[in-house]
Scaffold this active site. Structure first.
Site, mmCIF file in Angstrom:
data_model
loop_
_atom_site.group_PDB
_atom_site.id
_atom_site.type_symbol
_atom_site.label_atom_id
_atom_site.label_comp_id
_atom_site.label_asym_id
_atom_site.label_seq_id
_atom_site.Cartn_x
_atom_site.Cartn_y
_atom_site.Cartn_z
ATOM 1 N N CYS A 1 6.484 2.361 12.696
ATOM 2 C CA CYS A 1 7.382 1.793 11.481
ATOM 3 C C CYS A 1 8.312 0.816 12.342
ATOM 4 C CB CYS A 1 8.003 3.126 10.677
ATOM 5 S SG CYS A 1 8.979 4.093 11.645
ATOM 6 N N ASN B 1 11.565 3.691 13.964
ATOM 7 C CA ASN B 1 10.993 4.844 14.589
ATOM 8 C C ASN B 1 12.063 5.980 14.632
ATOM 9 O OD1 ASN B 1 10.270 6.331 17.883
ATOM 10 N ND2 ASN B 1 8.957 6.641 15.764
ATOM 11 N N ARG C 1 10.134 6.917 8.752
ATOM 12 C CA ARG C 1 8.724 7.079 8.497
ATOM 13 C C ARG C 1 7.663 7.528 9.596
ATOM 14 N NH1 ARG C 1 8.222 1.366 6.181
ATOM 15 N NH2 ARG C 1 9.475 0.896 7.901
ATOM 16 N N SER C 2 7.672 6.779 10.643
ATOM 17 C CA SER C 2 6.662 7.415 11.795
ATOM 18 C C SER C 2 6.969 8.702 12.392
ATOM 19 C CB SER C 2 6.327 6.285 12.693
ATOM 20 O OG SER C 2 7.465 5.895 13.499
ATOM 21 N N ASP D 1 9.923 2.282 2.675
ATOM 22 C CA ASP D 1 10.963 2.505 3.614
ATOM 23 C C ASP D 1 12.141 3.249 3.007
ATOM 24 O OD1 ASP D 1 12.749 2.735 5.635
ATOM 25 O OD2 ASP D 1 12.742 0.294 6.143
HETATM 26 P P1 4NP Z 1 12.001 3.322 9.609
HETATM 27 O O1 4NP Z 1 12.966 3.152 8.744
HETATM 28 O O2 4NP Z 1 11.273 2.271 10.176
HETATM 29 O O3 4NP Z 1 10.934 4.125 8.779
HETATM 30 O O4 4NP Z 1 12.190 4.223 10.923
HETATM 31 C C1 4NP Z 1 14.085 2.121 8.978
HETATM 32 C C2 4NP Z 1 15.181 2.560 10.090
HETATM 33 C C3 4NP Z 1 16.172 1.601 10.514
HETATM 34 C C4 4NP Z 1 15.948 0.317 10.163
HETATM 35 C C5 4NP Z 1 15.169 0.100 8.971
HETATM 36 C C6 4NP Z 1 14.069 1.058 8.642
HETATM 37 N N1 4NP Z 1 17.328 -0.397 10.500
HETATM 38 O O5 4NP Z 1 17.314 -1.529 9.917
HETATM 39 O O6 4NP Z 1 18.073 -0.124 11.302
#
Ligand code: 4NP
Length: 157
Positions: A13, A16, A19-20, A127
């Protein structure tokens, strides 16, 4: 080097931390319960959260459903991943395109996780990071649906 005997799966994702790692934890538990030998890992295309634990909202929603995200530490994708994993599964189209750019036509071609797992919709794993608590519960249910599809694929001869 790619592991030939035990299949290896990398979930990817953006950060990290939501989701992942969730999908990895659900897959770890369900594959173990199903007696399926598989090597599992997750990573992010972004570097912001490297070394950190999963988002506390994701940890809580996962714990509520019986999955342990406490040991997780975020890492960023590396080019060797395309050689090391049999399946590189992106959570959404943006991350898929980032992976395709990094891969440069060597090693395992990344694909979208949910369609690969036979989940009819959505194509992209939403997300939950900027949403409310319900989004994290929905993420758990979607991860479970995807992992059931993963197990069905791993069981195919
Ligand atoms: P993930 O979610 O990709 O599912 O881990 C996110 C985590 C952090 C951020 C965006 C999506 N961020 O912008 O920091």
């Amino acid at each position: 080097m790619k592991k030939r005997e035990t299949p290896s799966v990398l979930f990817v994702c953006l950060g990290n931390i939501c989701r992942s790692p969730l999908v990895e934890a659900v897959a770890r538990q369900r594959c173990e319960q199903a007696g399926i030998a598989v090597s599992l890992a997750s990573c992010g295309t972004g570097s912001w959260h490297v070394g950190k634990g999963a988002d506390h909202r994701m940890v809580q929603a996962a714990a509520d459903a019986g999955y342990d995200l406490a040991p997780h530490r975020a890492r960023q994708v590396r080019t060797a991943d395309f050689d090391d994993f049999d399946w590189v599964l992106a959570m959404d189209q943006d991350n898929l395109e980032t992976l395709q750019g990094l891969r440069r036509n060597r090693g395992t071609a990344p694909v979208l996780f949910l369609p690969w797992a036979g989940v009819p919709r959505p194509d992209e794993f939403p997300d939950p990071y900027y949403g409310d608590a319900a989004g994290f519960s929905r993420a758990v249910a979607l991860a479970e649906a995807g992992v059931d599809g993963l197990i069905a694929r791993l069981r195919q001869p």
